[in-house]
Motif scaffolding. Structure first.
Motif, PDB file in Angstrom:
ATOM      1  N   GLU A  78      41.262  25.241  48.018  1.00  0.00           N
ATOM      2  CA  GLU A  78      40.685  24.199  48.873  1.00  0.00           C
ATOM      3  C   GLU A  78      39.314  23.961  48.946  1.00  0.00           C
ATOM      4  N   TYR A  79      38.900  24.856  48.805  1.00  0.00           N
ATOM      5  CA  TYR A  79      37.514  24.944  48.316  1.00  0.00           C
ATOM      6  C   TYR A  79      36.776  24.459  47.521  1.00  0.00           C
ATOM      7  N   LYS A  80      37.258  24.238  46.340  1.00  0.00           N
ATOM      8  CA  LYS A  80      36.829  23.818  44.392  1.00  0.00           C
ATOM      9  C   LYS A  80      35.516  24.900  44.581  1.00  0.00           C
ATOM     10  N   VAL A  81      35.440  26.302  44.632  1.00  0.00           N
ATOM     11  CA  VAL A  81      34.289  26.970  44.447  1.00  0.00           C
ATOM     12  C   VAL A  81      34.535  28.560  44.098  1.00  0.00           C
ATOM     13  N   GLN A  82      33.999  29.349  43.498  1.00  0.00           N
ATOM     14  CA  GLN A  82      34.483  30.497  42.662  1.00  0.00           C
ATOM     15  C   GLN A  82      34.827  31.486  43.801  1.00  0.00           C
ATOM     16  N   ASP A  83      36.474  32.079  43.711  1.00  0.00           N
ATOM     17  CA  ASP A  83      36.749  33.111  45.369  1.00  0.00           C
ATOM     18  C   ASP A  83      36.530  34.254  43.897  1.00  0.00           C
ATOM     19  N   TRP A  84      35.283  35.319  44.938  1.00  0.00           N
ATOM     20  CA  TRP A  84      35.343  36.536  44.277  1.00  0.00           C
ATOM     21  C   TRP A  84      36.315  37.805  45.338  1.00  0.00           C
ATOM     22  N   ASP A  85      36.669  37.025  46.141  1.00  0.00           N
ATOM     23  CA  ASP A  85      37.429  37.649  47.069  1.00  0.00           C
ATOM     24  C   ASP A  85      39.180  37.505  47.423  1.00  0.00           C
ATOM     25  N   SER A  86      39.954  37.112  46.346  1.00  0.00           N
ATOM     26  CA  SER A  86      40.863  37.041  47.098  1.00  0.00           C
ATOM     27  C   SER A  86      41.476  38.113  45.884  1.00  0.00           C
ATOM     28  N   ALA A  87      42.270  38.666  45.984  1.00  0.00           N
ATOM     29  CA  ALA A  87      42.932  40.118  45.630  1.00  0.00           C
ATOM     30  C   ALA A  87      43.618  39.770  44.463  1.00  0.00           C
ATOM     31  N   GLU A  88      43.805  38.409  44.162  1.00  0.00           N
ATOM     32  CA  GLU A  88      45.150  38.809  42.662  1.00  0.00           C
ATOM     33  C   GLU A  88      44.262  38.471  41.770  1.00  0.00           C
ATOM     34  N   GLY A  89      43.153  37.610  42.394  1.00  0.00           N
ATOM     35  CA  GLY A  89      42.257  37.027  40.786  1.00  0.00           C
ATOM     36  C   GLY A  89      40.983  37.911  41.071  1.00  0.00           C
ATOM     37  N   ALA A  90      40.348  38.535  41.851  1.00  0.00           N
ATOM     38  CA  ALA A  90      39.347  39.588  41.969  1.00  0.00           C
ATOM     39  C   ALA A  90      39.438  40.996  41.030  1.00  0.00           C
ATOM     40  N   ILE A  91      39.968  40.762  40.878  1.00  0.00           N
ATOM     41  CA  ILE A  91      40.211  42.440  40.242  1.00  0.00           C
ATOM     42  C   ILE A  91      41.313  41.922  38.582  1.00  0.00           C
ATOM     43  N   ASP A  92      40.795  42.179  38.019  1.00  0.00           N
ATOM     44  CA  ASP A  92      41.276  42.950  36.415  1.00  0.00           C
ATOM     45  C   ASP A  92      41.987  44.239  36.687  1.00  0.00           C
ATOM     46  N   TRP A  93      44.080  43.747  37.510  1.00  0.00           N
ATOM     47  CA  TRP A  93      44.406  44.978  37.717  1.00  0.00           C
ATOM     48  C   TRP A  93      44.875  45.528  36.680  1.00  0.00           C
ATOM     49  N   PRO A  94      45.558  45.479  35.371  1.00  0.00           N
ATOM     50  CA  PRO A  94      45.783  45.332  34.434  1.00  0.00           C
ATOM     51  C   PRO A  94      44.188  46.501  33.742  1.00  0.00           C
ATOM     52  N   ARG A  95      43.464  46.184  33.561  1.00  0.00           N
ATOM     53  CA  ARG A  95      42.253  47.407  32.652  1.00  0.00           C
ATOM     54  C   ARG A  95      41.946  47.958  33.740  1.00  0.00           C
ATOM     55  N   MET A  96      42.377  48.125  35.220  1.00  0.00           N
ATOM     56  CA  MET A  96      41.595  48.772  36.264  1.00  0.00           C
ATOM     57  C   MET A  96      42.604  50.271  36.680  1.00  0.00           C
ATOM     58  N   ILE A  97      43.862  49.337  36.280  1.00  0.00           N
ATOM     59  CA  ILE A  97      45.443  50.857  35.996  1.00  0.00           C
ATOM     60  C   ILE A  97      45.289  51.249  34.769  1.00  0.00           C
ATOM     61  N   LYS A  98      45.160  50.680  34.297  1.00  0.00           N
ATOM     62  CA  LYS A  98      44.670  51.555  32.647  1.00  0.00           C
ATOM     63  C   LYS A  98      43.707  52.297  32.676  1.00  0.00           C
ATOM     64  N   THR A  99      42.003  51.808  32.497  1.00  0.00           N
ATOM     65  CA  THR A  99      41.365  53.508  32.885  1.00  0.00           C
ATOM     66  C   THR A  99      41.990  54.260  34.409  1.00  0.00           C
ATOM     67  N   LEU A 100      41.250  54.136  35.200  1.00  0.00           N
ATOM     68  CA  LEU A 100      42.568  54.862  36.567  1.00  0.00           C
ATOM     69  C   LEU A 100      43.568  56.279  35.761  1.00  0.00           C
ATOM     70  N   LYS A 101      44.437  55.767  34.887  1.00  0.00           N
ATOM     71  CA  LYS A 101      45.438  56.840  34.189  1.00  0.00           C
ATOM     72  C   LYS A 101      45.206  57.520  33.216  1.00  0.00           C
ATOM     73  N   GLU A 102      43.475  56.638  32.773  1.00  0.00           N
ATOM     74  CA  GLU A 102      43.026  57.629  31.738  1.00  0.00           C
ATOM     75  C   GLU A 102      42.414  58.494  31.851  1.00  0.00           C
ATOM     76  N   VAL A 103      41.685  58.171  33.524  1.00  0.00           N
ATOM     77  CA  VAL A 103      40.494  59.307  34.000  1.00  0.00           C
ATOM     78  C   VAL A 103      41.572  60.409  33.860  1.00  0.00           C
ATOM     79  N   LYS A 104      43.188  60.196  35.267  1.00  0.00           N
ATOM     80  CA  LYS A 104      43.716  60.972  35.545  1.00  0.00           C
ATOM     81  C   LYS A 104      43.666  62.230  35.175  1.00  0.00           C
ATOM     82  N   GLU A 105      44.096  61.296  33.125  1.00  0.00           N
ATOM     83  CA  GLU A 105      44.509  62.199  32.686  1.00  0.00           C
ATOM     84  C   GLU A 105      43.614  63.472  31.188  1.00  0.00           C
TER      85      GLU A 105
END
Length: 247
Positions: free
Chosen positions: A52-79
């Protein structure tokens, strides 16, 4: 000696004080490190435009985080108990505001966790503390699942807005400085926060609702009602319990 990685989640809205708390915990927990969720944002050119506002959206959950990369890193650190060498943090580029707590509080908890560490080592277990802080920490179920302690800092809307307005901006991974466009808070930041957190609080009320069980074991702290030292006390007491649980 068996490694036991304990992820301490510290979530909350932008400007809620989560990074301040995370850094105090890093100071108190022997050998601990911090993983900042902000470091898992996509490259700046991949941040989506708000429809709607046509500016970069750094806050909406779907696009603000690279979720696969974060999950992969957390699992690697946990292991492994080690943050991958290719992981880079740009947190040091952002404003660092020092909010001290009483020395007697910090010294007492340092001694407590040092003692617990030695006791666990005597049982053949090496504790590795990793504090994970983020403004969308409880949105993705696979991230929630990795966290052993789940802390959520809640601060009223008007306080958050004022703190955000007082910030000079946020540094991106590329080193550039992001400044909020006009009306970014009310048009994007706050609605995205409500959308990401309403499902874990009673009645979807992010201002007053209690935990509804969607995030198991959530420790909700109202930041305006509880001072920093009291918050540290409450969180550390829970972490001491977690550390002494036999696996």
């Amino acid at each position: 000696m068996k490694n036991r990685v304990i992820f301490v989640g510290v979530g909350g809205a932008t400007c809620s004080g989560k990074t301040t708390l995370a850094k105090h915990l890093r100071n108190l927990l022997p050998g601990s490190v911090i993983l900042h969720q902000d470091d898992f944002a996509p490259p700046q050119e991949l941040i989506p435009l708000h429809p709607e506002y046509k500016v970069q959206d750094w806050d909406s959950a779907e696009g603000a985080i690279d979720w696969p990369r974060m999950i992969k890193t957390l699992k690697e650190v946990k292991e492994t108990g080690v943050i991958p060498p290719e992981h880079y943090s740009h947190d040091h580029l952002n404003e660092q505001r020092d909010v001290p707590i009483e020395r007697k509080v910090s010294e007492r908890w340092k001694e407590t966790f040092s003692r617990i560490t030695k006791e666990r080592e005597e049982k053949g277990e090496r504790l590795i503390w990793v504090v994970v802080d983020g403004f969308l920490l409880y949105w993705h179920p696979e991230v929630v699942e990795q966290l052993d302690a789940r802390i959520f800092l809640r601060v009223p809307h008007d306080v958050l807005k004022q703190r955000r307005l007082e910030r000079h901006g946020y540094h991106t991974a590329e080193g550039s400085l992001w400044r909020d466009p006009p009306h970014y808070w009310e048009q994007i930041v706050w609605p995205a926060y409500v959308a990401a957190h309403g499902g874990m609080l009673e009645g979807g009320d992010v201002e007053h609702g209690g935990p509804n069980g969607a995030v198991p074991g959530l420790i909700l702290i109202d930041g305006q009602e509880m001072g920093l030292a009291e918050t540290v006390e409450k969180v550390c007491a829970r972490l001491a319990e977690k550390a002494t649980e036999d696996q």
